[in-house]
Structures are given as structure tokens and as C-alpha cells.
Design an enzyme around this catalytic site. Structure first.
Site, mmCIF file in Angstrom:
data_model
loop_
_atom_site.group_PDB
_atom_site.id
_atom_site.type_symbol
_atom_site.label_atom_id
_atom_site.label_comp_id
_atom_site.label_asym_id
_atom_site.label_seq_id
_atom_site.Cartn_x
_atom_site.Cartn_y
_atom_site.Cartn_z
ATOM 1 C CB CYS A 197 12.251 50.686 -5.571
ATOM 2 S SG CYS A 197 11.618 49.772 -6.995
ATOM 3 C CG ASP B 70 5.655 12.658 2.910
ATOM 4 O OD1 ASP B 70 6.003 12.511 4.089
ATOM 5 O OD2 ASP B 70 6.286 13.336 2.090
ATOM 6 C CB CYS C 48 7.445 51.687 -9.190
ATOM 7 S SG CYS C 48 8.584 50.289 -9.312
ATOM 8 C CB CYS D 5 11.307 53.285 -9.581
ATOM 9 S SG CYS D 5 10.615 53.211 -7.920
ATOM 10 C CB CYS E 238 8.533 49.943 -4.537
ATOM 11 S SG CYS E 238 8.521 51.392 -5.591
ATOM 12 C CE1 TYR F 151 -0.037 3.322 9.275
ATOM 13 C CE2 TYR F 151 -0.661 5.049 7.755
ATOM 14 C CZ TYR F 151 0.100 4.614 8.798
ATOM 15 O OH TYR F 151 0.990 5.453 9.387
ATOM 16 C CE LYS G 92 7.570 5.324 5.094
ATOM 17 N NZ LYS G 92 7.558 6.726 5.454
ATOM 18 C CD GLU H 76 -0.868 -0.479 3.734
ATOM 19 O OE1 GLU H 76 -1.507 -1.541 3.612
ATOM 20 O OE2 GLU H 76 -0.760 0.131 4.806
ATOM 21 C CE LYS I 30 12.100 7.326 2.893
ATOM 22 N NZ LYS I 30 11.274 8.195 3.723
HETATM 23 S S1 IVH Z 1 2.710 0.725 8.943
HETATM 24 C C1 IVH Z 1 4.325 -1.167 12.814
HETATM 25 N N1 IVH Z 1 1.717 1.754 6.771
HETATM 26 O O1 IVH Z 1 5.660 5.576 7.874
HETATM 27 C C2 IVH Z 1 4.048 -0.643 11.460
HETATM 28 N N2 IVH Z 1 3.169 3.119 8.063
HETATM 29 O O2 IVH Z 1 8.583 4.654 9.380
HETATM 30 C C3 IVH Z 1 3.301 0.613 11.483
HETATM 31 N N3 IVH Z 1 3.443 5.394 7.186
HETATM 32 O O3 IVH Z 1 5.705 6.005 11.297
HETATM 33 C C4 IVH Z 1 3.475 1.441 10.291
HETATM 34 N N4 IVH Z 1 2.125 5.151 5.424
HETATM 35 O O4 IVH Z 1 3.790 7.075 10.090
HETATM 36 C C5 IVH Z 1 2.526 1.968 7.825
HETATM 37 N N5 IVH Z 1 0.703 2.547 4.826
HETATM 38 C C6 IVH Z 1 1.497 2.752 5.881
HETATM 39 C C7 IVH Z 1 2.144 3.977 6.094
HETATM 40 C C8 IVH Z 1 2.983 4.123 7.207
HETATM 41 C C9 IVH Z 1 2.909 6.001 6.102
HETATM 42 C C10 IVH Z 1 4.379 6.056 8.102
HETATM 43 C C11 IVH Z 1 4.086 5.823 9.553
HETATM 44 C C12 IVH Z 1 5.373 5.311 10.158
HETATM 45 C C13 IVH Z 1 6.378 5.543 9.091
HETATM 46 C C14 IVH Z 1 7.335 4.379 8.993
#
Ligand code: IVH
Length: 703
Positions: free
Chosen positions: A441, A142, A464, A444, A459, A251, A140, A138, A347
């Protein structure tokens, strides 16, 4: 969460409530029905915030919400803690008490390439003795991580990550996230207490709007949506948190407790099952975003493919998370002291890079604001070469501790303009220099001025050239008068030639002289002339926006346009009268008032009118007799002949009304190319006429 029959029944109830809301006395109707109305509101919150597929318009939702508020005011004893009205906090939060997580919040191990993932899979297979492992993959997300606890189906607390063991309790702020249910039927799974984990996000659209508003105020924008989400959760004013429109994906279920009595549902045995359970309970989980694979090979391909889609998502992700799907196997694999052995983060390529701050240039904008722009050693960030970056104002330079010669960290997230995250003071060698702000400025040479309480030097000279040129560029731009073939380069060229020194000159250009310039043939002159002529009939809101009055963006311009018959009527408005208008506060009222009291500005407007620009409110003439009077419209898909905003303006100009979503109130759905769910939904409601763009154009009066 809601099946077809339930959805139909709730829609039926919605119509009944909406007609009830219009009646003056509804007390009889509502006795003992308040909970039904709450359910109805919860259903629409779910459709809007979790499914992203609303069935009613915002104003219809508002009228249901007001109805509920009214009932609850009459019967305060009957208010429940999970009533939709209870999201609204009262007053300011004093502090965020420290709270222990039920289970520590661990972080994940990172991986960056196929080898790392093969390694992860090999270890998991060795430890488990299995040949092939099933993975759930799934996004990650941000954002800022949170932990939610539900006790006996009620949301009892929301906590930040903190140090992983102890975080800050931010329950009131979590309640401002409309996709987080205030109650959820965990009891139907035999669960009495549960702790779930997720990520709070600010989507890209809201982040951009938020940053635009900051910059409009002369304040520095935030570097990325992650900082915006994390910062928003720590605000002590819940109303402000609510305005930030945060979202949350949940999640992970980290803890459950409960007497395992007979229950209607069995607890899932897989992670993907948990995501489905969360979704069914009303949470926004990555149920539709997840994918299951047997073995790591498919995972490796998928994470690389997904990286290419990254920019097409509405929110930021910085990688993918790969989780062993079988929960029993997760338990067997266990943890190291830092990370679970059953999950790993993959990542994506960093959108950050380091560079050197080589110099600073100062630019003057149309409001006279002097903006420092850092010239940096060109660096690739997220596939784009960055060579200069706005560093906003003096305060920002101080806050980020920037010096000429510094090594700096740059970030460019998605379609957001690149920004400096920080400077590395520890890498200074001694030759770095302070950034000096000019006293005059740069264009001018008149003295700069900083209004009290503002961060920006300006300004204030009316003559100007920089401001005049920027002002004209804004006037002709796409969202303003939309004079297509004009463009920034021509404005600069004509200004230097002396034939374009103020906005009215746009309508008085000496075409014979322009014809002598290189690159201007007969064809391009005719095109320019036609575009300029055409712009004289632009609707009033565009003219107001084009004038570049401070704080008057496109939305405020629309509000203002509705308020008058003729633009010059504003010369008779007081500040108080202006403040009666929607979204016009003290500050905006003041700048509009000052603009229309200035004789030079009034003269400029009169001149525009003499030159043929229509300052009358064209809408007002048409509204009652328009061809579309009383009809409701909604557009979907990509239009080919009209811009969406112009098509919508045409509806209103001709007396029609726009709706925000497909419902039985809709008369016409105008369908462009690649129309999606709205079309599907409209097909199910017989009374809606689905028409093409051409058919829509034919409905309009011939002009
Ligand atoms: S699982 C024990 N699933 O990424 C496992 N983490 O360093 C719990 N994060 O601190 C994390 N999307 O804040 C998980 N789909 C996802 C995520 C996710 C973002 C973040 C989370 C965690 C960091 C991992």
C-alpha cells in the site's frame, strides 16, 4: 401521431384498464379487447420514449403490461408480432447473420468551417443551376448507425452499418429500443417496403449510471456513449440490451417500394417532410431539432450557434448535418463514389487530444482499492485542461497497452471524466517503460491483496490512514450526512492533527483546539458545529449510505432504510433475509451481512448513537399520522429552499406518496422556478392543486 381527441380517449381507456387490473376476475372484460389494450400500451410507450412526456407512472404502465401478459397467456394464439410483449427476447442470441442493405450506407463528407460550407453550397448551385438552395439542418448524432426495414408495416429487420454494403442483423436487439415501433402504418403512404436509417444512442444520464456501475464493480468504464451504444447492440443477451436503455433517432428514408394505389397520404417531396412523416408514424425523428434555411448563410450561423448548446443536450452530438431539402434535387445531385453530393457533415471541435504519459501515481480509496492515476502532459480537451487521468486497474493498463513515455489519445465527452482512448504503440522510440504495480500500500505499506475474480488490488489494513480519511470524507459529503462546512480539506487537516481518527470523532471534536487554527474564527466554528449537530437527525437512508458499505449506493440505502425500525436490527438479518429486499442480490447481501456481523462496526454504530446520532427509523414513526397521509405529490422546476431529494423525503416521511408524472391521480404539484410542461399539463386537470414551495412547507408539521 395522436391528436387531442385520441389522446383523451386513450387516457379514458387507460383509467378503465387500470381499475380493471385491480379486479380478481377480468376475463369477461377482456374478450376481444386485447388489441385495444395493446394500443393503449403502445400509446404510453410513445408518450414516454418518443415524446418524453409520460401520462402515467411507471408502476401504472407495469400493471397494464402485466394485464396484457395475462390475456396473452390465456389466449396464446391471439398474440401479434407487434404486441408490446414481443420486444422481450427469449434466451440468448447465437450469432448475428450478415445481411445486405437494400441501399448501401454511405458516409458523409466532413466540413470544419464556413469556407468548407460555402464551397459545398457553390458546387450544389453550379450543378443544379439554381441561385439559392433550401437546406434542412439537423444534429449529427454521435452513436452507432442502424438501418431498419419494415415490410407491410411490420418491423422485419434491424442491421448494423457493417462495411456499408453488408451489416450484421441485430433485429432482436433493435426491438429492445423502446422508441422503435414494432409496426408503423407506412401503408397509409402507399409504402409496402421501406428502409430507414438512424442512430442508436445511450443518453448522457444512462451512460453515466452505466459507467458508475462498472466502476463500482472495479471494472474500467467505457470511453464514450458512442462505444457504449455500439457495444450494446452486439450483446447476445436481449435482457441485458434492454437494461441499457438505448434510444434511437431515425433521420433518413433510403428506400421505398410499393404499388402506388390510392392512399390516404401523399409521400413527402422534401427531407423535412420525411422527418415529419417518420414522426407522425411514431418514430423519434429530429423533427423538432431540424431547421430549414434558404441559402447557406443562415446555415453557417446556425451550426456555430448550435455548437454552443452542445452540452445542454441530453445526448452527445459531434456536429450538424446539412441536407438539400428538395428530394428531387437530391436525386439530381446524386453521389460521388463515397458521398452524397446533397449532404455534408459540419464537425464540431474535437473533444480528443494527444498527450504524453509521464508518470503514474497510486491512490488508495475508501474501500482500500488502489487506483493508478496517469500524470500526463497537460492538454486542452473540449475546453478543459487535463493533467491527470484515472487508468483504473492493472487489466486496463494491459488492455490499452500503456507504457510510461507513450503518446496517448485522450477523450473528454461532455461532462464525462476524461479517459485514455488508446496509446500509439507505433510512435514508441524504445525508451518507454513498463508501468510497475506496487506490491504494498503506497500509504500504510501493508501488503496488497487481490480477491479472486476481481481486477482491483486492495489494501485490507483496517488501520490504513488513506481508507480512514476517505471514509470520513464520504461520511460528511453532500449526498451522505451532508455536513456542509466540513469538506475534504478539514477532514485531512483534523486527521493529521490527531483529533479525527474515526467516524464517531466527527461528533466529538475539540472545538477549542480547532479555534486555535488559522482561518477558524468564532463564526466558522459555530457554523461547523451547527452543521454537525443538524446531521444527527438525518434520515436513516443517508446514515446507511454514509457508512460506505461496499455496493450500497443511495438507492440500495433507501431500500434498506425501509426494512428496519432501527439500524442495529440489521445485526439480526441473515443473508437470505437481506436478499428478499428489492435490488439486493447475492453480492450486495454478502457485504451488508459481513458489515453488520463485524463487532467493530457494531461498536462504531453504538458510539454514534451515544453521541446523539439517531439510528431509529424516523419515517416509521411518522408515516401513519403524518400530515400528508393519503396525498400524492410531484415536484417540478427549481426549488429554492429545499433540495429536490429532501423535499421528496419530507413527503414520504409525513405519509404522502410521490408520483412520477402528472395524471388525474395527482393531488399536489409543487412548483419551483422555471417550471415547464408539467405545470402546463397540471393546469388542464382541475382536481390538481398547484402550490408553491412555501405553501408546501406550511403543510408540514412544525418541528
Ligand atoms: S445522413 C446518405 N443524418 O453520420 C446520408 N447521418 O458519416 C445518410 N449521422 O454514417 C446519413 N447523424 O451514421 C445523417 N442526422 C444525421 C446523422 C447522420 C449522425 C451519422 C451516420 C453516418 C455518419 C456520416
Amino acid at each position: 401521431m395522436y391528436n387531442n381527441d385520441q389522446t383523451k380517449a386513450l387516457q379514458q381507456q387507460t383509467s378503465e384498464w387500470l381499475s380493471a387490473a385491480k379486479k380478481p376476475d377480468i376475463t369477461d372484460l377482456v374478450t376481444n379487447k386485447t388489441e385495444a389494450l395493446r394500443n393503449c400500451l403502445r400509446f404510453h410507450e410513445y408518450r414516454y420514449y418518443v415524446q418524453n412526456d409520460p401520462l402515467i407512472s411507471d408502476s401504472e404502465y407495469d400493471s397494464l403490461y402485466k394485464l396484457l401478459e395475462k390475456f396473452e397467456k390465456e389466449n396464446p394464439d391471439a398474440i401479434t408480432a407487434d404486441s408490446p410483449t414481443q420486444r422481450v427476447g427469449k434466451g440468448l442470441i447465437k450469432d448475428f447473420p450478415k445481411t445486405s442493405h437494400l441501399v448501401p450506407m454511405l458516409s458523409l463528407e466532413n466540413s470544419y468551417n464556413a469556407d468548407d460550407l460555402l464551397d459545398f453550397d457553390r458546387k450544389a448551385r453550379e450543378l443544379s443551376g439554381l441561385d439559392t438552395i433550401e437546406y434542412c439542418v439537423e444534429p449529427k448524432f454521435d452513436g452507432a448507425s442502424i438501418s431498419l426495414v419494415y415490410d407491410h408495416d411490420m418491423l422485419s429487420r434491424g442491421v448494423t452499418r457493417g462495411d456499408g454494403e453488408v451489416g450484421d442483423e441485430i433485429t432482436l436487439n433493435v426491438k429492445q429500443i423502446k422508441s422503435v415501433p414494432l409496426s408503423a402504418k407506412f401503408s397509409s403512404y402507399g409504402i409496402e417496403q421501406v428502409e430507414i436509417r438512424g442512430e442508436v444512442l445511450m443518453n448522457k444520464k444512462n451512460f453515466k449510471a452505466y459507467n458508475d456501475a462498472l466502476m463500482e464493480e472495479g471494472l474500467p468504464p467505457l470511453a464514450n456513449p458512442r462505444n457504449a451504444a455500439a457495444g450494446s447492440l452486439r450483446i447476445k443477451d436481449t435482457a441485458e440490451v434492454s437494461r441499457r436503455n438505448l434510444e434511437a433517432f431515425l433521420y433518413h428514408v433510403s428506400y421505398t417500394a410499393g404499388a402506388q394505389r390510392t392512399t390516404s397520404n401523399e409521400q413527402p417531396a422534401t427531407h423535412s417532410g420525411m422527418l415529419e412523416m417518420l414522426w407522425d408514424l411514431g418514430f423519434r425523428s429530429p423533427k423538432s431539432e431540424m431547421k430549414i434555411f434558404k441559402g447557406i448563410e443562415g446555415v453557417i450561423k446556425h451550426v456555430h450557434d448550435f455548437e454552443k448548446e452542445r452540452d445542454n443536450l441530453g445526448y452527445e452530438i459531434d456536429g450538424m448535418v446539412i441536407k438539400v431539402n428538395d428530394l428531387q434535387l437530391q436525386d439530381r445531385l446524386g453521389m460521388t463514389s463515397h458521398h452524397p453530393r446533397w449532404a455534408i457533415a459540419f464537425k464540431f471541435k474535437a473533444r480528443q487530444g494527444t498527450s504524453k504519459l509521464q508518470g503514474v501515481e497510486f491512490q488508495v480509496g475508501r474501500t482500500g482499492a488502489v487506483t493508478p492515476v496517469a500524470k500526463i502532459e497537460p492538454v486542452q480537451v473540449g475546453g478543459v485542461t487535463v493533467g491527470s487521468i484515472s487508468i483504473h486497474n492493472e487489466e486496463y493498463i494491459k488492455e490499452k497497452d500503456l507504457m510510461l513515455g507513450d503518446t496517448i489519445l485522450i477523450e473528454r465527452s461532455g461532462d464525462v471524466i476524461p479517459q485514455i482512448v488508446k496509446s500509439f504503440a507505433e510512435l514508441r522510440k524504445g525508451g518507454e517503460k513498463k508501468i510497475e504495480f506496487p506490491k504494498e500500500c503506497p500509504v500504510c505499506k501493508s501488503a496488497l491483496y487481490k480477491p479472486e475474480g476481481e481486477a482491483v488490488w486492495r489494501c485490507v489494513s483496517l488501520t490504513c490512514p488513506a481508507q480512514i480519511v476517505e471514509g470520513i470524507i464520504h461520511f460528511v459529503s453532500k449526498d451522505a450526512m451532508d455536513i456542509r462546512s466540513f469538506g475534504e480539506a478539514n477532514v485531512r487537516k483534523f486527521y493529521e492533527m490527531g483529533i479525527l481518527r474515526s467516524i464517531p470523532d466527527v461528533y466529538n471534536l475539540p472545538y477549542n483546539e480547532i479555534g486555535k487554527l488559522d482561518g477558524f474564527g468564532e463564526k466558522s466554528i459555530t457554523k461547523l458545529q451547527q452543521a454537525i449537530e443538524g446531521s444527527k437527525k438525518q434520515p436513516l437512508n443517508r446514515i446507511i449510505y454514509a457508512l460506505g458499505i461496499r455496493y450500497v449506493g443511495e438507492t440500495t440505502a433507501k431500500t434498506l432504510a425501509h426494512a428496519v425500525e432501527h439500524l442495529l436490527d440489521f445485526a439480526k438479518f441473515t443473508e437470505e433475509q437481506l436478499m428478499q429486499l428489492d435490488d439486493v442480490g447475492v453480492k450486495v447481501a454478502k457485504t451488508i451481512y459481513t458489515f453488520f456481523q463485524n463487532p467493530d462496526n457494531l461498536q462504531l454504530l453504538q458510539k454514534l448513537e451515544e453521541l446523539g446520532v439517531e439510528l431509529k427509523n424516523k419515517k416509521k414513526d411518522l408515516v401513519t399520522g403524518g400530515n400528508l397521509t393519503g396525498q400524492t405529490f410531484l415536484f417540478t422546476g427549481t426549488l429554492t429552499q429545499l433540495k429536490r431529494s429532501d423535499a421528496e423525503a419530507l413527503v414520504e416521511q409525513n405519509g404522502g406518496k410521490l408520483l412520477g408524472s402528472v395524471s388525474s391521480k395527482l393531488n399536489y404539484l409543487v412548483v419551483g422556478e422555471s417550471a415547464g410542461s408539467k405545470l402546463e399539463k397540471a393546469k388542464k386537470i382541475q382536481s390538481i392543486k398547484v402550490i408553491s414551495e412555501e405553501e408546501f412547507l406550511k403543510m408540514l408539521p412544525v418541528s
